[in-house]
Design a protein around this motif. Structure first.
Motif, PDB file in Angstrom:
ATOM      1  N   LYS A 196       2.781  12.367  -6.641  1.00  0.00           N
ATOM      2  CA  LYS A 196       1.445  12.713  -7.135  1.00  0.00           C
ATOM      3  C   LYS A 196       0.842  13.861  -6.310  1.00  0.00           C
ATOM      4  O   LYS A 196       0.264  14.795  -6.856  1.00  0.00           O
ATOM      5  N   HIS A 197       1.006  13.757  -5.006  1.00  0.00           N
ATOM      6  CA  HIS A 197       0.460  14.818  -4.149  1.00  0.00           C
ATOM      7  C   HIS A 197       1.150  16.147  -4.438  1.00  0.00           C
ATOM      8  O   HIS A 197       0.503  17.201  -4.491  1.00  0.00           O
ATOM      9  N   ARG A 198       2.443  16.129  -4.608  1.00  0.00           N
ATOM     10  CA  ARG A 198       3.171  17.369  -4.921  1.00  0.00           C
ATOM     11  C   ARG A 198       2.727  17.935  -6.260  1.00  0.00           C
ATOM     12  O   ARG A 198       2.599  19.146  -6.427  1.00  0.00           O
ATOM     13  N   LYS A 199       2.495  17.048  -7.219  1.00  0.00           N
ATOM     14  CA  LYS A 199       2.046  17.516  -8.518  1.00  0.00           C
ATOM     15  C   LYS A 199       0.678  18.202  -8.395  1.00  0.00           C
ATOM     16  O   LYS A 199       0.449  19.271  -8.973  1.00  0.00           O
ATOM     17  N   GLN A 200      -0.202  17.612  -7.606  1.00  0.00           N
ATOM     18  CA  GLN A 200      -1.519  18.227  -7.412  1.00  0.00           C
ATOM     19  C   GLN A 200      -1.388  19.595  -6.734  1.00  0.00           C
ATOM     20  O   GLN A 200      -2.072  20.555  -7.095  1.00  0.00           O
ATOM     21  N   GLU A 201      -0.532  19.717  -5.740  1.00  0.00           N
ATOM     22  CA  GLU A 201      -0.348  21.003  -5.056  1.00  0.00           C
ATOM     23  C   GLU A 201       0.192  22.052  -6.020  1.00  0.00           C
ATOM     24  O   GLU A 201      -0.242  23.213  -6.016  1.00  0.00           O
ATOM     25  N   ILE A 202       1.142  21.666  -6.857  1.00  0.00           N
ATOM     26  CA  ILE A 202       1.719  22.626  -7.800  1.00  0.00           C
ATOM     27  C   ILE A 202       0.656  23.111  -8.781  1.00  0.00           C
ATOM     28  O   ILE A 202       0.535  24.308  -9.070  1.00  0.00           O
ATOM     29  N   VAL A 203      -0.148  22.161  -9.276  1.00  0.00           N
ATOM     30  CA  VAL A 203      -1.179  22.549 -10.233  1.00  0.00           C
ATOM     31  C   VAL A 203      -2.195  23.485  -9.586  1.00  0.00           C
ATOM     32  O   VAL A 203      -2.616  24.485 -10.172  1.00  0.00           O
ATOM     33  N   ARG A 205      -1.700  25.506  -7.130  1.00  0.00           N
ATOM     34  CA  ARG A 205      -1.082  26.830  -6.957  1.00  0.00           C
ATOM     35  C   ARG A 205      -1.061  27.603  -8.268  1.00  0.00           C
ATOM     36  O   ARG A 205      -1.351  28.811  -8.310  1.00  0.00           O
ATOM     37  N   LEU A 206      -0.714  26.906  -9.352  1.00  0.00           N
ATOM     38  CA  LEU A 206      -0.668  27.589 -10.647  1.00  0.00           C
ATOM     39  C   LEU A 206      -2.052  28.107 -11.032  1.00  0.00           C
ATOM     40  O   LEU A 206      -2.195  29.246 -11.519  1.00  0.00           O
ATOM     41  N   LEU A 207      -3.064  27.281 -10.796  1.00  0.00           N
ATOM     42  CA  LEU A 207      -4.412  27.714 -11.134  1.00  0.00           C
ATOM     43  C   LEU A 207      -4.838  28.920 -10.306  1.00  0.00           C
ATOM     44  O   LEU A 207      -5.470  29.853 -10.800  1.00  0.00           O
ATOM     45  N   LYS A 208      -4.492  28.883  -9.061  1.00  0.00           N
ATOM     46  CA  LYS A 208      -4.851  30.028  -8.193  1.00  0.00           C
ATOM     47  C   LYS A 208      -4.144  31.292  -8.656  1.00  0.00           C
ATOM     48  O   LYS A 208      -4.737  32.374  -8.737  1.00  0.00           O
ATOM     49  N   GLU A 209      -2.846  31.175  -8.976  1.00  0.00           N
ATOM     50  CA  GLU A 209      -2.103  32.353  -9.425  1.00  0.00           C
ATOM     51  C   GLU A 209      -2.660  32.882 -10.740  1.00  0.00           C
ATOM     52  O   GLU A 209      -2.788  34.089 -10.941  1.00  0.00           O
ATOM     53  N   GLU A 210      -3.025  31.965 -11.608  1.00  0.00           N
ATOM     54  CA  GLU A 210      -3.566  32.398 -12.894  1.00  0.00           C
ATOM     55  C   GLU A 210      -4.912  33.093 -12.704  1.00  0.00           C
ATOM     56  O   GLU A 210      -5.191  34.115 -13.336  1.00  0.00           O
ATOM     57  N   ARG A 234       3.071  24.417 -22.494  1.00  0.00           N
ATOM     58  CA  ARG A 234       4.404  23.831 -22.344  1.00  0.00           C
ATOM     59  C   ARG A 234       4.755  23.634 -20.870  1.00  0.00           C
ATOM     60  O   ARG A 234       5.457  22.691 -20.505  1.00  0.00           O
ATOM     61  N   THR A 235       4.239  24.520 -20.043  1.00  0.00           N
ATOM     62  CA  THR A 235       4.476  24.338 -18.601  1.00  0.00           C
ATOM     63  C   THR A 235       3.791  23.078 -18.098  1.00  0.00           C
ATOM     64  O   THR A 235       4.348  22.310 -17.307  1.00  0.00           O
ATOM     65  N   TRP A 236       2.538  22.863 -18.548  1.00  0.00           N
ATOM     66  CA  TRP A 236       1.830  21.628 -18.177  1.00  0.00           C
ATOM     67  C   TRP A 236       2.633  20.412 -18.643  1.00  0.00           C
ATOM     68  O   TRP A 236       2.758  19.435 -17.894  1.00  0.00           O
ATOM     69  N   SER A 237       3.129  20.477 -19.835  1.00  0.00           N
ATOM     70  CA  SER A 237       3.889  19.352 -20.378  1.00  0.00           C
ATOM     71  C   SER A 237       5.137  19.106 -19.554  1.00  0.00           C
ATOM     72  O   SER A 237       5.494  17.972 -19.245  1.00  0.00           O
ATOM     73  N   THR A 297      -8.441  16.508 -14.144  1.00  0.00           N
ATOM     74  CA  THR A 297      -9.769  16.965 -13.716  1.00  0.00           C
ATOM     75  C   THR A 297      -9.733  18.337 -13.080  1.00  0.00           C
ATOM     76  O   THR A 297     -10.778  18.939 -12.853  1.00  0.00           O
ATOM     77  N   ALA A 298      -8.545  18.847 -12.755  1.00  0.00           N
ATOM     78  CA  ALA A 298      -8.443  20.166 -12.110  1.00  0.00           C
ATOM     79  C   ALA A 298      -8.288  21.292 -13.100  1.00  0.00           C
ATOM     80  O   ALA A 298      -8.235  22.452 -12.725  1.00  0.00           O
TER      81      ALA A 298
END
Length: 1501
Positions: A196-203, A205-210, A234-237, A297-298
């Motif tokens: 779960k923590h890794r998933k939050q970090e990845i999300v 990072r993606l938001l920051k890059e976007e 599709r990436t979220w999925s 929520t992010a």
């Protein structure tokens, strides 16, 4: 033969008369010519002098005018400076007042800030203390909870072990498997949490890059075909599927499942509505862990507001994500080529940055301006909002809310306001209507309408931003959803006591202060219920997220074990539920969100009902709905069944999971007796013997009929305690009061028996109330601690002894309280000559305490005293103390019996004076008191002696120590206090310093010895060994011998003294100096016989002597305070510099004692202020005027003490002797334009080198000698000028070598005087002054000399001309007139014959003429000078005798011609005798002098 031929005689007389006539005429002509020449020269000289005088007068007037002008200018300048100084002074005073006012305001402000800061700190400390207490209590509860869990687990494990063993299985194996299974489950949970923590970090990072990519390329996206999903979706999925454990290796052609739009994921659950099919499908396909994930929520507001038509369009083209996930095992990060690394910096080049900075600055400068009004720049928020906070509270989704705010211009001048907007997270819900009003003056306002249309049920916070001319500002905005806030009005319901069978009802109120309603249910805490354990776990994790990790692990582990053990738990888990409920409330208050989704693990707790639960029941309302902002009252019914105390717990549960469970307790007492005592234990506290104590006992009845009561006391205590009345009637359903009286006697310990504990003094007396027609009596117990009231005084008798009426004797007594109660005491009825301290003998003594009291006895007359001191306690008990003393009236008295010296610095002196008075003049005891000891005989009248006995080694000096005082007289006594450091301490410090130096030297010597070459001769090695032995022997000497060798004047001693003085910490000593008194005069005693001193008549002088460190110390010359100037020549000055330092912590103002104004010592640079820690150098001057030994004391006075400097110096007179007798040096005669030299010596007889200088008066200019008449115009009596004729060339006639120098002590200096005239004159003279040290004239030597053009000269006779000649050159006559003038040079010789006694012949009158020949270097034919005098016979006829009449004189020699006269017989005393003769000198030229003899007889002296 006597008479010759008269003709020849007449002829001869005629011839002589003719000759004399010719001579007389020639003399008269010469005299006339000389007078004319002198008159002409005098006229010319006078004219020249007049011109010089007028010129000098003009110069004087010019100088006077110039001086007057300069004085006026100086006066104007001084006046201007004074005015400016006064003006500056007034300005300085004004600014000083303003500055002092500001400083005071600043100090007051700082003091207020300091107080406020201290108050905040105290509040923070109290809050911290409360927080620590609360945390400790929470930790204690969790520890108790953990211990309970551990015990429960152990019990369950033991039960399982017993069950397995009973079944015949392997219990150890079963437990190992179970523990292994638990560890695996814990690892799985930890792995899932990590995923779960890794998933939050990845999300994130993606938001920051976007976001970064969108900012870099803000280009609109092209429209996408309907029904296709974007790459991002599709990436979220994919990420979600991977994190949920699905397979990531799907075939590329397999299309993804169509997903609902993101907006549907965030659609709130509206009550009464069912979710759509897409939502149900998502919930079915999505695991439960994903439902509670914070990933949703992010997601940014952009994805939330997206349209569902943009999904599903690209499912045929992309089956894999564009960006490989960081979680893939074969993932390799992208490597940037080396040649592309340094192409361009990330933030752009330096030129790009500069351009960007300039552009931003230009834009800012164009929008925002500083506002300055009246010289003040505005700073702060430009507009004030009313209200300051926009709050939309308890909103419903779909409704529209509006609020209006007012913006007020708070700046100094006109300002503008522009709406910037709201934050990005609020743009979809909040709309602001604002019309820019244009320029707004200060204080003007404008309105803003804020519209809020909520679309989601979520709390929102943000700001509404505006832009003013002076900067940006914002108004906070908050939108809060509806929430439940439930509470109970009480947590404990106490029913009190009720008889069995009665019914009592109490109500409890449930209040909802929130805007959201919910369902509630009241039930017993032991009833079965459903609890969301996962919610509790999440709450615990949120609580301990920021706490200690180890403690969090313990809680989580214990909670996990509890979940895996089963679905049943013991009744001990009930308090844990209450604690979890409190944690939930705390979590909501802190603002931590509570997850509403996840896997719900329910635990069913079943508690079997018991009998206690039947006594408390709920009313009809046990469950229902509670609306917002409402309250509900629920009745609680108490029906006692069994006598005793009954208690139970209830809880209130709510359907809303965010509302914690509330608990409350119910307590009641069931009794079955109609009569009872509310206070079964009557505590009388601590009681004293023989004191009456009362209390009221209240008796209640539940009976509906009147009852008769009888009160009984146990027989052991009937003599000490009673109940009144003994019998009484209590009415139905009422109360009755009975009076308890307790009067303990001293026989109580023996009478009470078992009811009294003698060690603890505790009394427990049982009392009985007997009720008619009732077998069981009602009892109650009386408790009391009985103690004594005795006070003990020790000693039991006081003897003060002998005491004079001028002093007081103090002694201590002890007052002990044997009681267990504090008692007030006081000494009453004290006589006037007795005082008790402290508090004048009154006070309070604590239980079992012993106080020390001072009894002060001061007699008023001489007699024997016997008295008692009475101490009374608060209960009027008396305790007596017998005292005796003898009063003494001494024959002498002191004016002061106590002297308190001021704080005195080390080596400073404080002086006090007192008088010893003898007032005993009469033996009549009827008129006045007479000196006596007690009741003995009176002291005799007469001289009385005294002696002060000083303690040894005390810093006190009393002068005089011994003396005699006659009746009616008094003697002045001077007491001086001079604190000094002990010599032993100084010696110890000095030897410590010496030992340290010796250690350093020895270490250095050892180092040097080790470095020396080992090949040195054996002789040198032996010498070094001998030296080492000598050093060791000297070091091994005893300290006593070394201390004797160390003198107080040594440098080590003085250095140690200065060091100890600096580090002195202060000392206070109190000395009592006895003064013994005896009858008689000290002069009458024989030899060393002592007078009879009585010890009872002794007087005592008390001295308080505080010694402090000096505030000012001398730092120069190793701290010496004795300034010795040594030997200084009289008239000279010696200067010494003394450095003083302020070692006190504050600045000091210095004052100086007055030195002798006529003395030789002067302080050159007095300093008025010396800051703390600073050093000032004082310049002291010693200028003796004569040979003297001078000594003075300079006191540097401060408010903390005085520093005394002893000034010493010796003035040595500069004494020299001259070898010239009479202080006249006659150079004799010399040929003009030649020179002659003579020498003399000066001897230095002093002990100092002397600086001298030789000054000639002719070379020194004196203004006092100007503008005076010429000497030849003054009378001979007025002629005092010592400077005679000078050279025409302007050069000095006399010269001295050496002109200046230094004469060493005891040495002599040779001087040479040279006489160099440039013309002929007999009156060359000058004065030579010997000046010492350029000030003092030691000797004045008169220099004389004469010059001739030729080698011969004649001197003697009476002067015929003035000794001063004009500076005008005498014109040269022709040769004939010159020879004629030289032949007639007159010489007048006057002879006075003294005839004192006519009967006695007096000696002849005698005079001398000196004929000399000048030594010269010129070549001349004649080496001698011949002289001859004619007309000797004629002179002899007149009584003159000339010897010799002729002769010769060698060069450099003189010869005297003696002339004597005896009056002849025919001499007429009334007419002087005159005669003349010619004196001829033959040398290089011939000179003729006419000598005129004038003789007379004088009869008086």
């Amino acid at each position: 033969m006597v008479f010759r031929d008269p003709g020849s005689a007449l002829w001869q007389i005629e011839v002589q008369e003719g000759q004399l006539e010719d001579a007389r005429k020639s003399a008269q002509e010469e005299a006339a010519a000389a007078r004319r020449g002198l008159q002409e020269r005098a006229a010319k000289q006078l004219h020249r002098e007049m011109g010089a005088s007028r010129k000098a007068e003009r110069n004087r007037l010019l100088r006077a005018r110039r001086c007057v002008h300069l004085q006026k200018e100086l006066g104007l300048r001084q006046q201007k400076l004074v005015e400016e100084a006064q003006k500056n002074h007034r300005k300085a005073l004004r600014f000083l007042k303003v500055s002092l006012g500001k400083i005071r305001e600043q100090e007051q402000k700082e003091e207020l800030e300091t107080r406020e800061h201290m108050r905040r700190r105290m509040d923070a400390v109290l809050a911290l203390k409360n927080s620590i207490s609360a945390n400790r209590e929470t930790l204690r509860k969790f520890q108790a909870w953990g211990q309970a869990k551990t015990e429960l687990a152990e019990q369950k494990a033991q039960a399982e072990k017993k069950a397995i063993l009973a079944q015949g299985g392997d219990a150890f194996k079963h437990l190992c498997h179970q523990r292994r299974r638990q560890e695996l489950e814990a690892q799985n949970r930890a792995f899932e949490e990590e995923q779960k923590h890794r998933k939050q970090e990845i999300v994130s990072r993606l938001l920051k890059e976007e976001a970064v990519e969108d900012r870099r390329r803000p280009r609109p996206e092209p429209p996408r075909p309907t029904g296709q999903r974007s790459i991002r979706d599709r990436t979220w999925s994919y990420v979600t599927t991977f994190c949920d454990g699905q397979s990531t290796e799907a075939p590329p052609c397999c299309p993804l499942q169509p997903q609902p739009p993101p907006s549907s994921l965030f659609q709130p659950d509206v009550p009464g509505q069912r979710p759509g099919p897409a939502q149900e499908q998502i919930k079915e396909n999505r695991p439960r862990s994903y439902q509670s994930s914070p990933l949703l929520t992010a997601i940014s507001s952009e994805s939330v507001q997206g349209d569902g038509s943009s999904l599903g369009g690209e499912e045929d083209t992309l089956a894999w994500p564009e960006i490989p996930g960081l979680w893939k095992e074969d993932y390799k990060p992208f490597q940037v080529a080396k040649e592309d690394v340094d192409r361009k910096p990330v933030g752009g080049t330096k030129m790009d940055k500069d351009i960007l900075a300039r552009t931003v600055q230009r834009l800012r400068s164009g929008l925002i301006h500083k506002q300055v009004a009246s010289g003040r720049e505005f700073r702060g928020c430009p507009f004030n909002s009313k209200p300051k906070f926009i709050h939309f509270k308890d909103f419903d989704v779909g409704k529209v809310y509006k609020k209006k705010i007012t913006l007020i211009n708070a700046t100094y001048t006109i300002n503008y306001c522009k709406l910037v907007g709201v934050e990005e997270s609020l743009q979809d819900f909040v709309h602001v209507d604002f019309d820019p009003p244009g320029p707004l003056s200060a204080g003007m306002s404008c309105e803003v309408l804020v519209t809020f249309k909520p679309m989601i049920n979520k709390d929102l916070e943000g700001n509404v931003s505006f832009l003013a001319q002076t900067g940006r500002f914002s108004v906070p905005l908050k939108c809060s959803t509806k929430k439940c806030s439930l509470s109970l009005d009480k947590e404990l319901i106490d029913f009190g006591s009720y008889t069995v069978g009665e019914t009592a009802i109490r109500t409890i109120t449930l209040t909802n202060t929130g805007g959201l309603g919910t369902k509630f249910r009241f039930l017993l805490a032991s009833e079965s219920c459903k609890m969301d354990t996962s919610q509790s776990a999440l709450k615990l994790s949120s609580i301990f997220m920021y706490e200690d990790k180890s403690f969090y692990d313990k809680i989580t582990t214990s909670f996990s074990e509890h979940q895996t053990e089963g679905n049943e738990s013991s009744p001990t888990d009930v308090p844990s539920q209450k604690e979890s409920g409190k944690l939930d409330v705390k979590e909501q208050e802190e603002g931590h969100p509570i997850e509403s989704e996840g896997v719900n693990l329910t635990t069913i707790m079943t508690i079997p009902p018991n009998e206690e639960q039947m006594e408390f029941s709920l009313g009809e309302i046990t469950e229902g709905d509670i609306g917002p902002f409402s309250s509900i009252k629920v009745p609680i019914i108490f029906t006692p069944i069994v006598p005793g105390t009954v208690y139970n717990s209830f809880k209130v549960m709510f359907k809303n999971q965010q509302c914690p469970t509330l608990y409350f307790k119910v307590v009641g007492v069931a009794i079955d007796v109609p009569v009872w005592v509310p206070k079964p234990n009557v505590d009388l506290k601590i009681c004293m013997y023989d004191r009456l104590y009362q209390d009221s006992i209240l008796v209640h009845t539940r009976s509906k009929a009147a009852l008769r009561l009888k009160f009984e006391v146990c027989k052991e205590l009937r003599g000490h305690m009673e109940l009144l009345p003994e019998t009484g009637y209590i009415q139905a359903l009422s109360s009755y009061s009975v009076q308890l009286k307790f009067l303990p006697r001293h026989s109580l310990p023996e009478d009470a028996g078992k009811y009294f504990d003698k060690e603890t003094r505790v009394l427990e007396a049982p009392m009985t109330i007997r009720v008619a027609d009732q077998i069981k009596p009602v009892g109650f117990t009386v408790h009391a601690v009985v103690t004594t009231s005795d006070l003990e005084l020790s000693p039991t008798r006081l003897d003060f002894g002998y005491c004079t009426i001028y002093e007081a004797i103090r002694t201590q007594i002890s007052l002990c309280n044997h009681s267990l109660l504090p008692q007030e005491f006081g000494f009453v009825g004290l006589p006037k000559f007795v005082d008790i301290q402290p508090n004048d003998g009154f006070g309070t003594i604590l239980p079992l305490e012993t106080l020390q009291l001072d009894v002060i006895f001061q007699p008023t007359k001489a007699k024997e005293y016997n008295f008692e001191l009475i101490c009374k306690s608060e209960i009027n008990r008396c305790f007596k103390l017998a005292c005796r003393a003898v009063g003494v009236y001494p024959p002498l008295e002191l004016s002061h019996y106590q002297i308190k010296f001021a704080a005195t610095s080390l080596y400073d002196t404080s002086v006090a004076t007192l008088y010893v008075i003898n007032s005993h003049q009469s033996m009549n005891s009827l008129t006045h008191s007479v000196p006596r000891i007690g009741s003995e005989d009176a002291f005799p009248v007469g001289p009385t002696s005294f002696e002060f006995l000083l303690p040894p080694d005390s810093p006190i000096t009393i002068s005089p120590l011994v003396g005699t005082v006659w009746p009616g007289k008094r003697c002045l006594v001077r007491v001086a206090f001079r604190p000094v450091l002990p010599s032993e301490l100084i010696h110890q410090e000095a030897f410590q310093a010496l030992s340290r130096k010796a250690d350093i030297k020895s270490s250095l010597k050892e180092t040097a010895t080790q470095r020396k070459d080992q090949r040195r001769p054996s002789f040198s090695m032996l010498r070094l060994q001998n030296q080492d032995r000598l050093l060791q022997a000297s070091a091994s000497q005893p300290p006593e011998l070394q201390k004797e060798d160390l003198a107080s004047s040594s440098q080590e001693y003085q250095s140690a003294q200065a060091s100890l003085t600096r580090s002195f910490q202060g000392k206070f000593d109190k000395f009592v100096v006895p003064c013994v008194v005896a009858s008689g005069d000290t002069k009458d005693r024989k030899g060393t016989e002592m007078l009879s001193f009585s010890p009872h008549n002794t007087l005592y002088l008390e001295l308080w002597c505080p010694a402090v460190a000096p505030s000012i110390v001398v730092t120069s010359d190793k701290g010496k305070t004795v300034i010795n100037f040594g030997d200084i020549a009289a008239g000279h000055r010696g200067i010494k510099k003394v450095s003083i330092q302020n070692i006190s912590p504050e600045d000091l103002n210095l004052e100086y004692s007055m030195l002798n104004p006529d003395g030789p010592f002067v302080l050159l640079n007095p300093t008025m202020r010396l800051p703390s820690g600073e050093t000032q150098v004082l310049d002291l001057s010693f200028s003796p005027r004569e040979s003297i030994l001078a000594q003075e004391t300079l006191d540097i006075i401060t408010k903390k003490g005085t520093l005394s400097l002893a000034l010493m110096g010796t003035g040595v007179a500069s004494t020299i002797t001259c070898s010239i007798e009479g202080d006249v040096l006659n150079m004799g005669y010399v040929i003009a334009r030649e020179s002659v030299s003579l020498g003399f010596k000066l001897q230095n007889n002093s002990l100092l080198p002397i600086k001298f200088s030789m000054q000639l008066d002719s070379l020194s200019s004196r203004s006092r000698d100007q503008h005076r008449l010429p000497q030849f115009l003054a009378s001979p009596d007025q002629r005092t000028e010592v400077v005679g004729t000078q050279n025409y060339s302007g050069q000095s006639v006399f010269s001295v070598v050496p002109a200046k120098g230094i004469m060493e002590p005891g040495k002599a200096q040779d001087f040479t005087v040279t006489f160099s005239p440039d013309h002929e004159s007999l009156y060359f003279s000058d004065r030579l002054q010997v000046v010492l040290f350029e000030k003092k004239v030691s000797h004045c030597i008169l220099l004389k000399g004469a010059a001739r053009e030729h080698m011969m000269f004649v001197e003697g006779g009476d002067p015929l001309d003035v000794p001063v000649e004009s500076l005008t050159m005498i014109p040269a006559f022709d040769l004939e007139h010159r020879e004629e003038a030289e032949e007639l040079k007159p010489i007048l010789v006057t002879l006075d014959y003294a005839q004192l006694d006519p009967d006695t012949q007096a000696p002849p009158a005698t005079r001398e003429l000196q004929v000399g020949c000048i030594r010269t270097t010129q070549l001349s034919a004649k080496k001698t000078v011949e002289f001859s005098m004619d007309n000797i016979v004629a002179l002899q006829h007149k009584g003159f005798t000339v010897e010799p009449s002729k002769g010769s004189v060698e060069r450099g020699q003189t010869k005297a011609i003696s002339i004597s006269w005896m009056p002849p017989i025919d001499f007429d005393p009334d007419h002087p005798l005159m005669a003349s003769a010619l004196l001829q000198l033959r040398g290089d030229v011939k000179e003729t002098y006419k000598v005129l003899f004038v003789a007379q007889v004088v009869t008086g002296p």
